[in-house]
Scaffold this motif. Sequence first.
Motif, PDB file in Angstrom:
ATOM      1  N   PHE A  45       0.829  -1.204   0.000  1.00 25.98           N
ATOM      2  CA  PHE A  45       0.000   0.000   0.000  1.00 25.98           C
ATOM      3  C   PHE A  45       0.865   1.258   0.000  1.00 25.98           C
ATOM      4  CE2 PHE A  45      -1.967   3.457   2.403  1.00 25.98           C
ATOM      5  CZ  PHE A  45      -3.159   3.614   1.735  1.00 25.98           C
ATOM      6  N   TYR A  46       1.939   1.247   0.791  1.00 30.65           N
ATOM      7  CA  TYR A  46       2.736   2.465   0.977  1.00 30.65           C
ATOM      8  C   TYR A  46       3.456   2.941  -0.282  1.00 30.65           C
ATOM      9  CZ  TYR A  46       1.390   2.155   5.777  1.00 30.65           C
ATOM     10  OH  TYR A  46       0.634   2.116   6.919  1.00 30.65           O
ATOM     11  N   PRO A  47       4.166   2.071  -0.999  1.00 32.56           N
ATOM     12  CA  PRO A  47       4.783   2.581  -2.231  1.00 32.56           C
ATOM     13  C   PRO A  47       3.737   3.045  -3.248  1.00 32.56           C
ATOM     14  CG  PRO A  47       5.478   0.303  -1.813  1.00 32.56           C
ATOM     15  CD  PRO A  47       4.562   0.711  -0.707  1.00 32.56           C
ATOM     16  N   PHE A  48       2.598   2.352  -3.294  1.00 32.72           N
ATOM     17  CA  PHE A  48       1.557   2.736  -4.240  1.00 32.72           C
ATOM     18  C   PHE A  48       0.978   4.104  -3.887  1.00 32.72           C
ATOM     19  CE2 PHE A  48      -2.976   2.932  -5.287  1.00 32.72           C
ATOM     20  CZ  PHE A  48      -2.869   2.953  -6.664  1.00 32.72           C
ATOM     21  N   ILE A  49       0.585   4.285  -2.637  1.00 30.23           N
ATOM     22  CA  ILE A  49      -0.054   5.539  -2.228  1.00 30.23           C
ATOM     23  C   ILE A  49       0.927   6.700  -2.304  1.00 30.23           C
ATOM     24  CG2 ILE A  49       0.277   5.612   0.291  1.00 30.23           C
ATOM     25  CD1 ILE A  49      -3.154   5.952  -1.247  1.00 30.23           C
ATOM     26  N   ASN A  50       2.189   6.447  -2.004  1.00 28.40           N
ATOM     27  CA  ASN A  50       3.196   7.508  -2.089  1.00 28.40           C
ATOM     28  C   ASN A  50       3.377   7.992  -3.520  1.00 28.40           C
ATOM     29  OD1 ASN A  50       3.676   7.681   0.654  1.00 28.40           O
ATOM     30  ND2 ASN A  50       5.272   6.123   0.608  1.00 28.40           N
ATOM     31  N   GLU A  71      -8.637  13.113  -0.112  1.00 27.39           N
ATOM     32  CA  GLU A  71      -9.151  11.770   0.186  1.00 27.39           C
ATOM     33  C   GLU A  71      -8.015  10.745   0.198  1.00 27.39           C
ATOM     34  OE1 GLU A  71     -12.562  10.433  -2.043  1.00 27.39           O
ATOM     35  OE2 GLU A  71     -13.579  12.354  -1.789  1.00 27.39           O
ATOM     36  N   ILE A  72      -7.107  10.837  -0.756  1.00 24.87           N
ATOM     37  CA  ILE A  72      -5.968   9.914  -0.815  1.00 24.87           C
ATOM     38  C   ILE A  72      -5.106  10.088   0.431  1.00 24.87           C
ATOM     39  CG2 ILE A  72      -3.821   9.366  -2.048  1.00 24.87           C
ATOM     40  CD1 ILE A  72      -5.360  10.107  -4.657  1.00 24.87           C
ATOM     41  N   TYR A  73      -4.850  11.325   0.806  1.00 28.04           N
ATOM     42  CA  TYR A  73      -4.062  11.592   2.017  1.00 28.04           C
ATOM     43  C   TYR A  73      -4.759  11.017   3.249  1.00 28.04           C
ATOM     44  CZ  TYR A  73      -1.549  13.964   5.694  1.00 28.04           C
ATOM     45  OH  TYR A  73      -0.825  14.227   6.832  1.00 28.04           O
ATOM     46  N   GLU A  74      -6.067  11.193   3.334  1.00 23.65           N
ATOM     47  CA  GLU A  74      -6.827  10.669   4.476  1.00 23.65           C
ATOM     48  C   GLU A  74      -6.747   9.142   4.520  1.00 23.65           C
ATOM     49  OE1 GLU A  74      -8.882  10.913   7.962  1.00 23.65           O
ATOM     50  OE2 GLU A  74      -8.049  12.563   6.807  1.00 23.65           O
ATOM     51  N   LEU A  75      -6.839   8.488   3.365  1.00 25.80           N
ATOM     52  CA  LEU A  75      -6.701   7.028   3.322  1.00 25.80           C
ATOM     53  C   LEU A  75      -5.313   6.602   3.794  1.00 25.80           C
ATOM     54  CD1 LEU A  75      -8.626   6.392   0.022  1.00 25.80           C
ATOM     55  CD2 LEU A  75      -9.211   5.400   2.254  1.00 25.80           C
ATOM     56  N   HIS A  76      -4.299   7.361   3.413  1.00 25.23           N
ATOM     57  CA  HIS A  76      -2.937   7.094   3.877  1.00 25.23           C
ATOM     58  C   HIS A  76      -2.876   7.175   5.401  1.00 25.23           C
ATOM     59  CE1 HIS A  76       1.244   8.231   4.847  1.00 25.23           C
ATOM     60  NE2 HIS A  76       1.546   7.384   3.872  1.00 25.23           N
ATOM     61  N   GLU A  77      -3.452   8.220   5.971  1.00 28.84           N
ATOM     62  CA  GLU A  77      -3.455   8.410   7.421  1.00 28.84           C
ATOM     63  C   GLU A  77      -4.204   7.274   8.131  1.00 28.84           C
ATOM     64  OE1 GLU A  77      -2.047  11.111   9.378  1.00 28.84           O
ATOM     65  OE2 GLU A  77      -0.906  11.172   7.521  1.00 28.84           O
ATOM     66  N   ILE A  78      -5.343   6.902   7.598  1.00 29.06           N
ATOM     67  CA  ILE A  78      -6.142   5.820   8.192  1.00 29.06           C
ATOM     68  C   ILE A  78      -5.359   4.515   8.147  1.00 29.06           C
ATOM     69  CG2 ILE A  78      -8.214   4.392   7.908  1.00 29.06           C
ATOM     70  CD1 ILE A  78      -9.583   6.993   6.797  1.00 29.06           C
ATOM     71  N   HIS A  79      -4.733   4.247   7.011  1.00 27.75           N
ATOM     72  CA  HIS A  79      -3.968   3.004   6.867  1.00 27.75           C
ATOM     73  C   HIS A  79      -2.832   2.949   7.882  1.00 27.75           C
ATOM     74  CE1 HIS A  79      -1.551  -0.170   4.968  1.00 27.75           C
ATOM     75  NE2 HIS A  79      -2.703  -0.565   4.431  1.00 27.75           N
ATOM     76  N   GLU A  80      -2.133   4.067   8.077  1.00 26.83           N
ATOM     77  CA  GLU A  80      -1.045   4.115   9.065  1.00 26.83           C
ATOM     78  C   GLU A  80      -1.549   3.803  10.466  1.00 26.83           C
ATOM     79  OE1 GLU A  80       0.916   7.945   8.659  1.00 26.83           O
ATOM     80  OE2 GLU A  80       2.604   6.922   7.704  1.00 26.83           O
ATOM     81  N   LYS A  81      -2.737   4.285  10.796  1.00 23.72           N
ATOM     82  CA  LYS A  81      -3.306   4.039  12.128  1.00 23.72           C
ATOM     83  C   LYS A  81      -3.760   2.592  12.288  1.00 23.72           C
ATOM     84  CE  LYS A  81      -4.751   8.774  12.791  1.00 23.72           C
ATOM     85  NZ  LYS A  81      -5.822   9.732  12.620  1.00 23.72           N
ATOM     86  N   LEU A  82      -4.375   2.035  11.244  1.00 27.18           N
ATOM     87  CA  LEU A  82      -4.914   0.679  11.326  1.00 27.18           C
ATOM     88  C   LEU A  82      -3.852  -0.408  11.171  1.00 27.18           C
ATOM     89  CD1 LEU A  82      -8.223   1.012   9.262  1.00 27.18           C
ATOM     90  CD2 LEU A  82      -7.952   0.995  11.751  1.00 27.18           C
ATOM     91  N   PHE A  83      -2.826  -0.126  10.388  1.00 29.32           N
ATOM     92  CA  PHE A  83      -1.816  -1.136  10.064  1.00 29.32           C
ATOM     93  C   PHE A  83      -0.401  -0.602  10.283  1.00 29.32           C
ATOM     94  CE2 PHE A  83      -5.504  -1.725   7.242  1.00 29.32           C
ATOM     95  CZ  PHE A  83      -5.921  -2.978   7.647  1.00 29.32           C
ATOM     96  N   PRO A  84      -0.073  -0.191  11.502  1.00 27.65           N
ATOM     97  CA  PRO A  84       1.267   0.383  11.726  1.00 27.65           C
ATOM     98  C   PRO A  84       2.388  -0.621  11.473  1.00 27.65           C
ATOM     99  CG  PRO A  84       0.147  -0.016  13.807  1.00 27.65           C
ATOM    100  CD  PRO A  84      -0.862  -0.257  12.717  1.00 27.65           C
ATOM    101  N   ASP A  85       2.110  -1.895  11.633  1.00 24.85           N
ATOM    102  CA  ASP A  85       3.141  -2.914  11.405  1.00 24.85           C
ATOM    103  C   ASP A  85       3.417  -3.165   9.920  1.00 24.85           C
ATOM    104  OD1 ASP A  85       0.509  -3.973  11.270  1.00 24.85           O
ATOM    105  OD2 ASP A  85       1.297  -6.008  11.427  1.00 24.85           O
TER     106      ASP A  85
END
Length: 90
Positions: A45-50, A71-85
């Motif tokens: 997800f991270y390389p794609f969203i970046n 919206e893309i930035y918000e999805l990035h933020e949500i993903h970081e919170k839900l899947f920090p590992d």
Amino acid sequence: MGIRVPLRKLIKEFNAYLNNNESVLERDFKHVADKIELHWGFPEFYPFINKLLVNDHDRSRNGFPPEVMQEIYELHEIHEKLFPDKKPKI
């Protein structure tokens, strides 16, 4: 291929951000929303969203409207919170 679930239904935090409104990303850039769904919850997800968030001047694309970028930035933020590992270690 199965029936695609909209991001706002798949991710309750995104729906809360949208305040139950329609996502411009999903409406106008369905192919991008599909790829976000595909990568959701995975390290990929991270390389794609970046790539979506960073303006690469060598590319010949127009970019996204501001509301889609938000919206893309918000999805990035949500993903970081839900899947920090899942976030790559630097």
